[in-house]
Design a protein around this motif. Structure first.
Motif, PDB file in Angstrom:
ATOM      1  N   CYS A   9      50.340  34.332  46.406  1.00  0.00           N
ATOM      2  CA  CYS A   9      50.975  34.695  45.126  1.00  0.00           C
ATOM      3  C   CYS A   9      50.698  33.639  44.070  1.00  0.00           C
ATOM      4  CB  CYS A   9      52.488  34.849  45.307  1.00  0.00           C
ATOM      5  SG  CYS A   9      52.951  36.370  46.183  1.00  0.00           S
ATOM      6  N   LEU A  10      50.744  32.359  44.469  1.00  0.00           N
ATOM      7  CA  LEU A  10      50.425  31.289  43.523  1.00  0.00           C
ATOM      8  C   LEU A  10      49.000  31.424  43.017  1.00  0.00           C
ATOM      9  CD1 LEU A  10      52.027  28.151  45.204  1.00  0.00           C
ATOM     10  CD2 LEU A  10      52.684  29.168  43.009  1.00  0.00           C
ATOM     11  N   ALA A  11      48.109  31.767  43.921  1.00  0.00           N
ATOM     12  CA  ALA A  11      46.711  31.940  43.527  1.00  0.00           C
ATOM     13  C   ALA A  11      46.557  33.072  42.542  1.00  0.00           C
ATOM     14  CB  ALA A  11      45.840  32.199  44.761  1.00  0.00           C
ATOM     15  N   LEU A  12      47.247  34.191  42.799  1.00  0.00           N
ATOM     16  CA  LEU A  12      47.156  35.346  41.899  1.00  0.00           C
ATOM     17  C   LEU A  12      47.726  35.022  40.532  1.00  0.00           C
ATOM     18  CD1 LEU A  12      48.131  38.222  44.355  1.00  0.00           C
ATOM     19  CD2 LEU A  12      45.851  37.685  43.467  1.00  0.00           C
ATOM     20  N   VAL A  13      48.823  34.245  40.505  1.00  0.00           N
ATOM     21  CA  VAL A  13      49.403  33.840  39.221  1.00  0.00           C
ATOM     22  C   VAL A  13      48.416  32.981  38.448  1.00  0.00           C
ATOM     23  CG1 VAL A  13      51.185  32.419  38.134  1.00  0.00           C
ATOM     24  CG2 VAL A  13      51.801  34.032  39.953  1.00  0.00           C
ATOM     25  N   THR A  14      47.740  32.051  39.143  1.00  0.00           N
ATOM     26  CA  THR A  14      46.778  31.177  38.500  1.00  0.00           C
ATOM     27  C   THR A  14      45.612  31.966  37.944  1.00  0.00           C
ATOM     28  OG1 THR A  14      47.379  29.399  40.014  1.00  0.00           O
ATOM     29  CG2 THR A  14      45.295  29.173  38.820  1.00  0.00           C
ATOM     30  N   ILE A  15      45.075  32.888  38.733  1.00  0.00           N
ATOM     31  CA  ILE A  15      43.967  33.713  38.281  1.00  0.00           C
ATOM     32  C   ILE A  15      44.379  34.532  37.072  1.00  0.00           C
ATOM     33  CG2 ILE A  15      42.466  35.635  38.928  1.00  0.00           C
ATOM     34  CD1 ILE A  15      42.552  34.539  41.795  1.00  0.00           C
ATOM     35  N   SER A  16      45.595  35.052  37.094  1.00  0.00           N
ATOM     36  CA  SER A  16      46.094  35.843  35.970  1.00  0.00           C
ATOM     37  C   SER A  16      46.170  34.996  34.710  1.00  0.00           C
ATOM     38  CB  SER A  16      47.471  36.413  36.293  1.00  0.00           C
ATOM     39  OG  SER A  16      48.015  37.106  35.188  1.00  0.00           O
ATOM     40  N   ALA A  17      46.639  33.741  34.875  1.00  0.00           N
ATOM     41  CA  ALA A  17      46.747  32.855  33.715  1.00  0.00           C
ATOM     42  C   ALA A  17      45.382  32.561  33.139  1.00  0.00           C
ATOM     43  CB  ALA A  17      47.450  31.559  34.111  1.00  0.00           C
ATOM     44  N   ASN A  18      44.383  32.289  34.025  1.00  0.00           N
ATOM     45  CA  ASN A  18      43.038  32.017  33.548  1.00  0.00           C
ATOM     46  C   ASN A  18      42.444  33.227  32.862  1.00  0.00           C
ATOM     47  OD1 ASN A  18      42.928  29.360  34.379  1.00  0.00           O
ATOM     48  ND2 ASN A  18      42.156  29.865  36.410  1.00  0.00           N
ATOM     49  N   ALA A  19      42.781  34.419  33.351  1.00  0.00           N
ATOM     50  CA  ALA A  19      42.241  35.645  32.766  1.00  0.00           C
ATOM     51  C   ALA A  19      42.775  35.881  31.366  1.00  0.00           C
ATOM     52  CB  ALA A  19      42.573  36.837  33.663  1.00  0.00           C
ATOM     53  N   GLN A  20      43.891  35.222  31.009  1.00  0.00           N
ATOM     54  CA  GLN A  20      44.502  35.398  29.695  1.00  0.00           C
ATOM     55  C   GLN A  20      44.045  34.333  28.707  1.00  0.00           C
ATOM     56  OE1 GLN A  20      48.746  35.714  30.190  1.00  0.00           O
ATOM     57  NE2 GLN A  20      48.556  37.321  31.713  1.00  0.00           N
ATOM     58  N   ARG A  21      42.935  33.709  28.966  1.00  0.00           N
ATOM     59  CA  ARG A  21      42.369  32.731  28.041  1.00  0.00           C
ATOM     60  C   ARG A  21      42.237  33.350  26.653  1.00  0.00           C
ATOM     61  NH1 ARG A  21      36.894  30.058  29.795  1.00  0.00           N
ATOM     62  NH2 ARG A  21      38.355  28.542  30.691  1.00  0.00           N
ATOM     63  N   GLU A  22      42.621  32.599  25.643  1.00  0.00           N
ATOM     64  CA  GLU A  22      42.533  33.073  24.260  1.00  0.00           C
ATOM     65  C   GLU A  22      41.234  32.551  23.650  1.00  0.00           C
ATOM     66  OE1 GLU A  22      46.044  32.004  22.125  1.00  0.00           O
ATOM     67  OE2 GLU A  22      47.378  32.668  23.733  1.00  0.00           O
ATOM     68  N   ILE A  23      40.444  33.455  23.078  1.00  0.00           N
ATOM     69  CA  ILE A  23      39.113  33.105  22.578  1.00  0.00           C
ATOM     70  C   ILE A  23      38.992  33.448  21.102  1.00  0.00           C
ATOM     71  CG2 ILE A  23      36.635  33.538  22.806  1.00  0.00           C
ATOM     72  CD1 ILE A  23      37.238  34.369  25.743  1.00  0.00           C
ATOM     73  N   TRP A  24      38.467  32.509  20.320  1.00  0.00           N
ATOM     74  CA  TRP A  24      38.125  32.759  18.922  1.00  0.00           C
ATOM     75  C   TRP A  24      36.616  32.608  18.767  1.00  0.00           C
ATOM     76  CZ3 TRP A  24      35.776  30.009  14.955  1.00  0.00           C
ATOM     77  CH2 TRP A  24      35.875  30.590  13.685  1.00  0.00           C
ATOM     78  N   ASP A  25      35.971  33.696  18.376  1.00  0.00           N
ATOM     79  CA  ASP A  25      34.511  33.719  18.251  1.00  0.00           C
ATOM     80  C   ASP A  25      34.160  34.196  16.845  1.00  0.00           C
ATOM     81  OD1 ASP A  25      31.788  34.118  18.374  1.00  0.00           O
ATOM     82  OD2 ASP A  25      31.808  35.081  20.338  1.00  0.00           O
TER      83      ASP A  25
END
Length: 354
Positions: A9-25
Protein backbone atom coordinates in the motif's frame (compact mmCIF):
# COMPACT_ATOMS: atom_id res chain seq x y z
CA UNK A 1 0.94 -11.05 5.37
CA UNK A 2 -0.39 -7.88 7.04
CA UNK A 3 3.09 -6.33 6.90
CA UNK A 4 3.44 -7.17 3.21
CA UNK A 5 0.02 -5.66 2.50
CA UNK A 6 1.01 -2.47 4.33
CA UNK A 7 4.26 -2.15 2.42
CA UNK A 8 2.53 -2.70 -0.91
CA UNK A 9 0.00 0.00 0.00
CA UNK A 10 2.87 2.37 0.77
CA UNK A 11 4.34 1.63 -2.62
CA UNK A 12 1.03 2.31 -4.36
CA UNK A 13 0.66 5.61 -2.49
CA UNK A 14 4.17 6.62 -3.56
CA UNK A 15 3.55 5.71 -7.19
CA UNK A 16 0.29 7.65 -7.10
CA UNK A 17 2.07 10.70 -5.71
CA UNK A 18 4.74 10.53 -8.42
CA UNK A 19 2.05 10.16 -11.07
CA UNK A 20 0.56 13.49 -9.91
CA UNK A 21 3.67 15.47 -10.82
CA UNK A 22 2.72 18.99 -11.88
CA UNK A 23 4.29 20.07 -15.19
CA UNK A 24 4.55 23.48 -16.83
CA UNK A 25 5.60 23.31 -20.48
CA UNK A 26 5.71 26.53 -22.57
CA UNK A 27 5.31 24.49 -25.75
CA UNK A 28 1.64 23.68 -25.06
CA UNK A 29 -1.14 25.46 -26.97
CA UNK A 30 -2.46 27.05 -23.77
CA UNK A 31 0.89 28.62 -22.84
CA UNK A 32 1.57 29.62 -26.44
CA UNK A 33 -1.67 31.62 -26.39
CA UNK A 34 -0.64 33.20 -23.07
CA UNK A 35 2.74 34.17 -24.52
CA UNK A 36 1.00 35.88 -27.44
CA UNK A 37 -1.27 37.78 -25.04
CA UNK A 38 1.74 38.83 -22.96
CA UNK A 39 3.62 40.11 -26.00
CA UNK A 40 0.58 42.13 -27.08
CA UNK A 41 0.32 43.78 -23.65
CA UNK A 42 3.69 45.11 -22.48
CA UNK A 43 3.91 47.33 -19.44
CA UNK A 44 6.17 50.20 -18.44
CA UNK A 45 8.21 49.86 -15.26
CA UNK A 46 10.40 52.39 -13.52
CA UNK A 47 13.10 52.02 -10.93
CA UNK A 48 15.37 54.50 -9.20
CA UNK A 49 18.29 52.58 -10.70
CA UNK A 50 17.10 52.97 -14.30
CA UNK A 51 18.80 56.21 -15.40
CA UNK A 52 19.21 57.98 -18.73
CA UNK A 53 21.34 60.94 -19.78
CA UNK A 54 19.78 62.99 -22.58
CA UNK A 55 21.54 62.10 -25.88
CA UNK A 56 22.25 65.79 -26.48
CA UNK A 57 24.52 65.84 -23.43
CA UNK A 58 28.06 64.74 -24.17
CA UNK A 59 29.20 63.25 -20.88
CA UNK A 60 32.81 62.34 -21.72
CA UNK A 61 35.48 63.25 -24.20
CA UNK A 62 36.95 60.32 -26.10
CA UNK A 63 37.98 57.28 -24.08
CA UNK A 64 37.05 58.34 -20.55
CA UNK A 65 34.36 55.72 -20.03
CA UNK A 66 37.07 53.11 -19.53
CA UNK A 67 38.33 55.05 -16.54
CA UNK A 68 34.89 54.81 -14.90
CA UNK A 69 34.70 51.12 -15.75
CA UNK A 70 38.01 50.57 -13.97
CA UNK A 71 37.36 52.73 -10.93
CA UNK A 72 33.67 51.91 -10.53
CA UNK A 73 32.92 55.61 -10.04
CA UNK A 74 30.03 56.61 -12.31
CA UNK A 75 28.93 59.63 -10.27
CA UNK A 76 29.79 62.11 -13.00
CA UNK A 77 27.24 60.46 -15.29
CA UNK A 78 24.60 59.74 -12.67
CA UNK A 79 24.56 63.42 -11.65
CA UNK A 80 23.32 64.30 -15.14
CA UNK A 81 20.78 61.46 -15.44
CA UNK A 82 17.04 61.19 -14.85
CA UNK A 83 14.81 58.20 -14.05
CA UNK A 84 13.39 56.40 -17.09
CA UNK A 85 10.64 53.87 -17.77
CA UNK A 86 11.49 50.61 -19.47
CA UNK A 87 9.28 48.31 -21.52
CA UNK A 88 8.67 45.02 -19.75
CA UNK A 89 6.83 41.81 -20.62
CA UNK A 90 5.39 40.02 -17.58
CA UNK A 91 3.66 36.66 -17.88
CA UNK A 92 1.88 35.08 -14.90
CA UNK A 93 1.25 31.36 -15.19
CA UNK A 94 2.23 28.13 -13.34
CA UNK A 95 0.72 24.90 -12.03
CA UNK A 96 -1.76 24.06 -9.28
CA UNK A 97 0.90 24.31 -6.55
CA UNK A 98 3.43 26.73 -8.06
CA UNK A 99 2.85 30.24 -9.34
CA UNK A 100 5.32 31.29 -12.02
CA UNK A 101 6.02 34.86 -13.12
CA UNK A 102 8.27 35.25 -16.17
CA UNK A 103 9.71 38.77 -16.40
CA UNK A 104 11.60 40.18 -19.38
CA UNK A 105 12.82 43.78 -19.39
CA UNK A 106 15.24 44.42 -22.28
CA UNK A 107 17.41 47.51 -22.51
CA UNK A 108 15.98 50.79 -23.79
CA UNK A 109 16.01 51.97 -27.39
CA UNK A 110 14.20 50.81 -30.50
CA UNK A 111 15.28 47.18 -30.06
CA UNK A 112 13.56 47.01 -26.66
CA UNK A 113 10.18 47.61 -28.27
CA UNK A 114 10.40 44.56 -30.51
CA UNK A 115 8.31 41.70 -29.18
CA UNK A 116 10.85 39.04 -30.09
CA UNK A 117 13.42 40.85 -27.95
CA UNK A 118 10.99 40.67 -25.05
CA UNK A 119 9.96 36.99 -25.18
CA UNK A 120 10.31 34.28 -27.77
CA UNK A 121 10.06 30.53 -28.08
CA UNK A 122 13.23 28.97 -29.38
CA UNK A 123 13.96 25.48 -30.61
CA UNK A 124 17.59 26.42 -31.01
CA UNK A 125 18.15 26.20 -27.22
CA UNK A 126 21.06 24.42 -28.70
CA UNK A 127 18.77 22.72 -31.17
CA UNK A 128 18.41 20.00 -28.57
CA UNK A 129 15.55 18.38 -26.76
CA UNK A 130 16.13 18.35 -23.02
CA UNK A 131 15.87 14.71 -22.03
CA UNK A 132 18.06 11.77 -21.13
CA UNK A 133 17.17 11.03 -17.50
CA UNK A 134 14.62 8.43 -16.52
CA UNK A 135 11.83 9.97 -14.51
CA UNK A 136 12.48 13.53 -15.72
CA UNK A 137 10.09 15.43 -17.99
CA UNK A 138 11.16 15.88 -21.62
CA UNK A 139 11.10 19.45 -22.99
CA UNK A 140 11.53 20.47 -26.63
CA UNK A 141 11.70 24.29 -26.74
CA UNK A 142 12.66 27.06 -24.35
CA UNK A 143 11.16 30.45 -23.59
CA UNK A 144 13.84 33.14 -23.69
CA UNK A 145 14.57 36.78 -24.31
CA UNK A 146 17.22 38.52 -26.37
CA UNK A 147 18.32 40.39 -23.28
CA UNK A 148 18.71 37.52 -20.88
CA UNK A 149 20.95 38.92 -18.14
CA UNK A 150 19.15 39.93 -14.95
CA UNK A 151 20.42 43.16 -13.43
CA UNK A 152 19.72 45.52 -10.54
CA UNK A 153 20.71 48.76 -12.25
CA UNK A 154 20.94 50.28 -15.72
CA UNK A 155 22.53 53.53 -16.96
CA UNK A 156 22.41 54.79 -20.55
CA UNK A 157 24.42 57.75 -21.84
CA UNK A 158 26.42 59.00 -24.84
CA UNK A 159 30.06 59.88 -25.33
CA UNK A 160 32.28 60.92 -28.19
CA UNK A 161 33.94 58.07 -30.06
CA UNK A 162 37.35 58.24 -31.72
CA UNK A 163 35.75 59.86 -34.78
CA UNK A 164 34.18 62.55 -32.63
CA UNK A 165 30.61 61.22 -32.98
CA UNK A 166 28.14 60.65 -30.16
CA UNK A 167 27.94 56.95 -29.34
CA UNK A 168 25.43 55.17 -27.10
CA UNK A 169 26.94 53.56 -24.01
CA UNK A 170 25.32 51.35 -21.36
CA UNK A 171 26.50 50.60 -17.85
CA UNK A 172 24.77 47.58 -16.29
CA UNK A 173 24.95 46.31 -12.73
CA UNK A 174 24.27 42.55 -12.87
CA UNK A 175 22.48 40.83 -10.01
CA UNK A 176 24.90 39.24 -7.53
CA UNK A 177 24.48 37.28 -4.27
CA UNK A 178 25.63 40.22 -2.15
CA UNK A 179 23.38 42.97 -3.50
CA UNK A 180 20.53 42.26 -1.04
CA UNK A 181 17.69 43.04 -3.46
CA UNK A 182 15.60 41.30 -6.09
CA UNK A 183 16.56 41.48 -9.79
CA UNK A 184 15.09 44.58 -11.44
CA UNK A 185 15.53 44.02 -15.17
CA UNK A 186 16.66 41.52 -17.77
CA UNK A 187 15.12 38.03 -17.89
CA UNK A 188 14.25 36.01 -14.78
CA UNK A 189 11.64 33.56 -13.49
CA UNK A 190 9.90 33.93 -10.12
CA UNK A 191 8.45 30.77 -8.53
CA UNK A 192 6.06 30.84 -5.54
CA UNK A 193 5.02 27.36 -4.28
CA UNK A 194 1.90 26.89 -2.15
CA UNK A 195 3.36 23.78 -0.49
CA UNK A 196 6.73 22.29 0.38
CA UNK A 197 8.42 20.18 -2.27
CA UNK A 198 10.96 20.23 -5.09
CA UNK A 199 11.06 22.29 -8.27
CA UNK A 200 13.00 21.04 -11.28
CA UNK A 201 13.44 23.64 -14.03
CA UNK A 202 14.83 23.02 -17.49
CA UNK A 203 17.16 25.86 -18.49
CA UNK A 204 19.19 27.00 -21.49
CA UNK A 205 22.33 29.16 -21.32
CA UNK A 206 24.00 30.69 -24.35
CA UNK A 207 27.49 29.68 -25.46
CA UNK A 208 30.75 31.05 -24.05
CA UNK A 209 29.89 29.78 -20.60
CA UNK A 210 33.13 30.48 -18.74
CA UNK A 211 32.35 32.94 -15.97
CA UNK A 212 28.60 32.49 -16.46
CA UNK A 213 26.75 32.14 -13.19
CA UNK A 214 23.48 30.32 -12.51
CA UNK A 215 21.43 31.57 -9.56
CA UNK A 216 18.43 30.31 -7.65
CA UNK A 217 17.65 33.12 -5.22
CA UNK A 218 15.75 32.70 -1.94
CA UNK A 219 13.38 35.66 -1.75
CA UNK A 220 13.40 35.80 2.06
CA UNK A 221 16.87 37.39 2.15
CA UNK A 222 17.84 37.48 -1.57
CA UNK A 223 20.68 35.04 -1.05
CA UNK A 224 21.70 32.53 -3.72
CA UNK A 225 21.06 28.85 -2.97
CA UNK A 226 24.16 26.69 -3.32
CA UNK A 227 22.50 23.29 -2.81
CA UNK A 228 21.38 22.76 -6.41
CA UNK A 229 21.34 19.52 -8.36
CA UNK A 230 22.35 20.29 -11.95
CA UNK A 231 22.06 17.61 -14.64
CA UNK A 232 22.83 18.74 -18.15
CA UNK A 233 24.92 18.72 -21.31
CA UNK A 234 26.69 21.16 -23.63
CA UNK A 235 27.65 19.06 -26.60
CA UNK A 236 25.72 20.82 -29.39
CA UNK A 237 23.43 18.04 -30.63
CA UNK A 238 24.44 15.16 -28.37
CA UNK A 239 24.52 14.39 -24.68
CA UNK A 240 27.81 14.40 -22.89
CA UNK A 241 29.04 11.25 -21.25
CA UNK A 242 31.77 10.92 -18.65
CA UNK A 243 32.55 7.34 -17.81
CA UNK A 244 33.48 4.08 -19.44
CA UNK A 245 31.63 1.70 -21.75
CA UNK A 246 32.41 -1.87 -22.66
CA UNK A 247 33.89 -2.87 -26.00
CA UNK A 248 31.30 -2.63 -28.74
CA UNK A 249 28.85 -0.73 -26.52
CA UNK A 250 27.60 2.77 -27.28
CA UNK A 251 27.59 5.71 -24.90
CA UNK A 252 24.24 6.07 -23.13
CA UNK A 253 22.15 9.15 -23.91
CA UNK A 254 22.13 10.84 -20.54
CA UNK A 255 22.90 14.12 -18.83
CA UNK A 256 25.87 14.40 -16.50
CA UNK A 257 26.03 16.10 -13.10
CA UNK A 258 27.51 19.61 -12.97
CA UNK A 259 28.77 21.71 -10.08
CA UNK A 260 28.95 25.41 -9.30
CA UNK A 261 32.15 27.00 -8.02
CA UNK A 262 32.36 29.52 -5.17
CA UNK A 263 31.12 32.26 -7.52
CA UNK A 264 28.15 30.16 -8.72
CA UNK A 265 29.78 29.69 -12.13
CA UNK A 266 29.43 26.39 -13.95
CA UNK A 267 32.61 24.38 -13.58
CA UNK A 268 34.07 23.85 -17.05
CA UNK A 269 36.94 21.41 -16.67
CA UNK A 270 38.12 20.90 -20.25
CA UNK A 271 38.48 24.48 -21.44
CA UNK A 272 35.93 24.11 -24.24
CA UNK A 273 33.43 26.85 -23.49
CA UNK A 274 32.04 27.74 -26.91
CA UNK A 275 28.93 25.58 -26.57
CA UNK A 276 25.37 26.15 -25.42
CA UNK A 277 24.30 24.51 -22.18
CA UNK A 278 21.00 22.82 -21.29
CA UNK A 279 20.21 21.35 -17.90
CA UNK A 280 17.69 20.29 -15.28
CA UNK A 281 18.14 22.26 -12.05
CA UNK A 282 16.46 20.88 -8.91
CA UNK A 283 16.13 22.61 -5.55
CA UNK A 284 14.01 22.16 -2.43
CA UNK A 285 11.29 24.77 -1.87
CA UNK A 286 9.23 25.92 1.08
CA UNK A 287 5.60 26.99 1.07
CA UNK A 288 4.94 30.68 0.22
CA UNK A 289 8.62 31.53 -0.31
CA UNK A 290 9.62 33.31 -3.53
CA UNK A 291 12.45 31.82 -5.60
CA UNK A 292 14.15 33.66 -8.47
CA UNK A 293 15.85 31.71 -11.26
CA UNK A 294 18.26 33.70 -13.43
CA UNK A 295 21.54 33.75 -15.29
CA UNK A 296 24.29 36.34 -15.31
CA UNK A 297 25.91 38.19 -18.22
CA UNK A 298 24.44 35.87 -20.82
CA UNK A 299 21.23 34.96 -22.62
CA UNK A 300 19.08 32.67 -20.51
CA UNK A 301 15.89 30.68 -21.11
CA UNK A 302 13.53 28.19 -19.46
CA UNK A 303 12.40 24.96 -21.10
CA UNK A 304 9.73 24.41 -18.48
CA UNK A 305 9.52 23.04 -14.95
CA UNK A 306 7.88 20.35 -12.88
CA UNK A 307 6.96 20.17 -9.19
CA UNK A 308 7.17 17.11 -6.93
CA UNK A 309 6.39 16.82 -3.24
CA UNK A 310 9.31 14.38 -2.90
CA UNK A 311 12.84 14.55 -4.29
CA UNK A 312 12.62 13.38 -7.95
CA UNK A 313 16.12 11.92 -7.71
CA UNK A 314 15.53 10.10 -4.42
CA UNK A 315 14.23 6.66 -3.43
CA UNK A 316 11.02 6.70 -1.43
CA UNK A 317 8.80 4.03 0.14
CA UNK A 318 8.80 2.07 -3.12
CA UNK A 319 12.06 0.53 -2.01
CA UNK A 320 10.34 -1.09 0.99
CA UNK A 321 8.00 -2.99 -1.29
CA UNK A 322 10.91 -3.96 -3.50
CA UNK A 323 12.46 -5.75 -0.54
CA UNK A 324 9.34 -7.92 -0.40
CA UNK A 325 8.82 -9.00 -3.99
CA UNK A 326 11.85 -7.84 -6.04
CA UNK A 327 9.69 -5.69 -8.34
CA UNK A 328 11.65 -3.33 -10.64
CA UNK A 329 10.83 0.40 -10.81
CA UNK A 330 12.21 3.34 -12.77
CA UNK A 331 13.23 6.59 -11.05
CA UNK A 332 9.70 7.97 -11.43
CA UNK A 333 8.39 5.16 -9.21
CA UNK A 334 6.70 3.40 -12.12
CA UNK A 335 6.77 -0.38 -12.29
CA UNK A 336 8.72 -1.71 -15.30
CA UNK A 337 9.60 -5.15 -16.63
CA UNK A 338 13.03 -6.75 -16.86
CA UNK A 339 13.50 -5.54 -20.45
CA UNK A 340 13.37 -1.86 -19.40
CA UNK A 341 16.55 0.01 -20.36
CA UNK A 342 18.04 2.67 -18.09
CA UNK A 343 18.44 3.31 -14.37
CA UNK A 344 16.17 1.08 -12.30
CA UNK A 345 15.53 0.35 -8.63
CA UNK A 346 15.32 -3.21 -7.36
CA UNK A 347 15.81 -4.61 -3.87
CA UNK A 348 16.49 -1.13 -2.56
CA UNK A 349 19.38 -0.39 -4.96
CA UNK A 350 19.85 1.64 -8.14
CA UNK A 351 21.59 0.13 -11.13
CA UNK A 352 21.87 0.50 -14.91
CA UNK A 353 19.86 -2.06 -16.88
CA UNK A 354 21.39 -2.27 -20.38
Amino acid sequence: MKKIFTLVCLALVTISANAQREIWDPNTEEIQALITTTLDNPTKISNDNFLLVDPSVTVFPVGTRDDCQTSGDWSSIIAKASKIEMTSWIMETGTTSVKLKVVSTPDTGDAAERKTNGLQMSAFGGGQTLKGIDGYQEFTQCLKAKNGSAGIGYLEFTELNSEGNNTKRVYETPWNPNCGVAPAKGFYCLFTPSKDGYITAGIWINKNQKGRAVYVVDGTDYSAIRDLKILGFRNNNTYEFKGEVGEGESKPATCIEWKLDDNYNLVIDDGNIDQQFCAYITWQVKKDVNYYLLGNSTSFGIYGFFFDETDPAGITAVTEAEKVDGTVYNLAGQRVDKNYKGVVIQNGKKYMNK
